[in-house]
Design an enzyme around this catalytic site. Structure first.
Site, short mmCIF file in Angstrom:
data_model
loop_
_atom_site.label_atom_id
_atom_site.label_comp_id
_atom_site.label_asym_id
_atom_site.label_seq_id
_atom_site.Cartn_x
_atom_site.Cartn_y
_atom_site.Cartn_z
N GLU A 244 55.65 40.26 24.63
CA GLU A 244 54.28 40.48 25.12
C GLU A 244 54.31 40.69 26.64
OE1 GLU A 244 51.42 37.57 23.84
OE2 GLU A 244 49.94 38.20 25.33
N ARG A 270 41.49 65.34 51.16
CA ARG A 270 40.36 64.75 51.89
C ARG A 270 40.63 64.78 53.40
NH1 ARG A 270 35.01 63.39 51.53
NH2 ARG A 270 34.54 61.62 52.89
#
Ligand SMILES: Cc1cc2nc3c(=O)[nH]c(=O)nc-3n(C[C@H](O)[C@H](O)[C@H](O)COP(=O)(O)OP(=O)(O)OC[C@H]3O[C@@H](n4cnc5c(N)ncnc54)[C@H](O)[C@@H]3O)c2cc1C
Length: 381
Positions: A244, A270
């Site tokens: 996990e 940008r």
């Protein structure tokens, strides 16, 4: 740095996962967010594509890949599209799957696994309780034997897929007063009388996953639904937690890497003061640091994947991968928000959502503090 983890079979698999995501999932993400859930038809379609049964034997409808790199490819692709989708499908196909494959009886496998692989049976795992998740050995849900059934009482919380699951692997105390040694696992079917769910919990991020409380009020669970050995549930969980945590690490890095790629494009376009914001030395150095953090962390996680395939991944190394990747993911995405400026704080931008989605990774699957506790103990401290 070029990764050497994958071969052409894994890359071919990636193409099919990515194609499916582009066709079936990305255009519908807003719908999932609105519903606070992954609709069942998406599960069914994932099942048809063979994405849910990677760990399951072919006789039950899985593909029995026996190679964690396919799970990793799947997790990377899902995480790049939606961290929540990766959590939901990951809980089922990557976390619950090994419990069912390794611990179920032949009868249980025949009963559950074919529908598990097709997506008709969605699963969840219930360990955490309202009174605590870190100290699993102190869980309070009880299972008391009554003739040929176990009677379950108690509750779980924060359960991923909890609202939609048809089958929940539930950890409950079968022998009172014996701590970690008195816990067992049960397959609780959603149709069982006395089983109910609370509302879908209102989370800060990962809105498109359904996370729920579960209640057990005198649920009569047949003996045939005990999963694994009586009173060995804690050990069953401990044995599977490294997988996990490895899955969490793979997903954490992929999530951050995807957002960083988008941010690098953004800061090339940008402009401020007449030049791309990425060309200011501060931002250029920041981008250099972020790329380095991802690649160096990726190398460790890739090594853990290989170790897992060889059967040599230790719980301690999985803990290192889990906490480190969660920190890096959060650091990198936070810096990406900064690089986007005000747009980075707007929900319509993926970077903003990613920032909220990432925060939980330091808390779940064993919090980062618990990971450090495990590592510290291993140092003899
Ligand atoms: C979105 C989401 C999805 C989840 N999905 C699932 C799921 O599917 N199934 C499931 O069973 N659980 C799930 N969880 C639960 C998750 O695993 C727990 O939240 C986690 O293990 C922490 O438990 P807790 O929340 O009870 O915190 P607590 O155990 O109360 O801990 C509180 C704080 O104390 C710290 N702490 C505790 N013990 C120590 C210690 N010994 N040393 C230092 N610090 C310590 C913790 O790190 C934490 O910071 C999910 C949680 C979230 C938020």
């Amino acid at each position: 740095m070029k990764r050497t983890l994958y071969n052409e079979d894994h890359e071919a698999f990636r193409v099919s996962v990515r194609g499916w995501l582009e066709r079936e999932v990305t255009p519908r993400l807003d719908e999932f967010i609105e519903a606070k859930a992954i609709p069942r038809d998406v599960w069914i379609e994932a099942g048809k594509q063979g994405f849910l049964g990677l760990e399951i034997e072919d006789e039950y409808g899985g593909s029995q890949a026996d190679d964690y790199r396919f799970n990793a490819v799947m997790s990377e692709e899902l995480s790049r599209v939606s961290a929540a989708l990766s959590s939901c499908l990951g809980i089922h196909a990557d976390i619950v799957a090994p419990y069912l494959r390794d611990l179920c009886t032949e009868e249980q496998k025949q009963r559950w696994l074919p529908a598990f692989c097709t997506g008709e049976l969605v699963t969840a795992i219930g360990m955490t309780e309202p009174s605590g998740g870190s100290d699993l050995a102190a869980l309070k849900t009880t299972a008391v034997r009554d003739g040929d059934v176990w009677v379950l009482n108690g509750s779980k919380t924060f359960i991923t897929n909890g609202y939609s699951a048809d089958l929940v692997v539930v950890a409950a105390r079968t022998t009172p007063g014996s701590g970690a040694r008195g816990i067992s696992l049960f397959g609780v079917e959603a149709t069982m009388e006395g089983f109910s769910r609370g509302r879908k919990l209102d989370k800060v991020g990962q809105t498109e996953s359904d996370t729920s409380e579960l209640f057990f009020d005198n649920v009569r669970v047949p003996m045939a639904n005990l999963i694994g050995e009586l009173d060995r549930g804690f050990i069953h969980m401990m044995e599977r937690l490294p997988q996990e945590r490895l899955g969490a690490a793979v997903s954490n890095i992929a999530h951050a890497a995807g957002i960083l790629d988008e941010t690098l494009d953004y800061i090339k376009e940008r402009k401020a003061f007449g030049q791309p914001v990425g060309s200011f030395q501060h931002n250029k150095f920041l981008a250099a640091e972020l790329v380095t953090k991802i690649e160096v962390s990726q190398a460790f996680v890739d090594q853990c994947v290989l170790a897992f395939n060889e059967g040599t991944l230790t719980a301690v190394d999985a803990a290192k991968a889990k906490w480190w990747s969660a920190e890096i993911q959060n650091d990198v995405i936070d810096a990406c928000v900064q690089l986007y400026g005000g747009y980075g704080y707007m929900n319509e931008y993926r970077v903003a959502r990613a920032w909220r989605d990432a925060r939980v990774t330091k808390i779940w699957a064993g919090s980062n503090e618990i990971m450090k506790e495990l590592i510290g103990r291993d140092l003899g401290l």
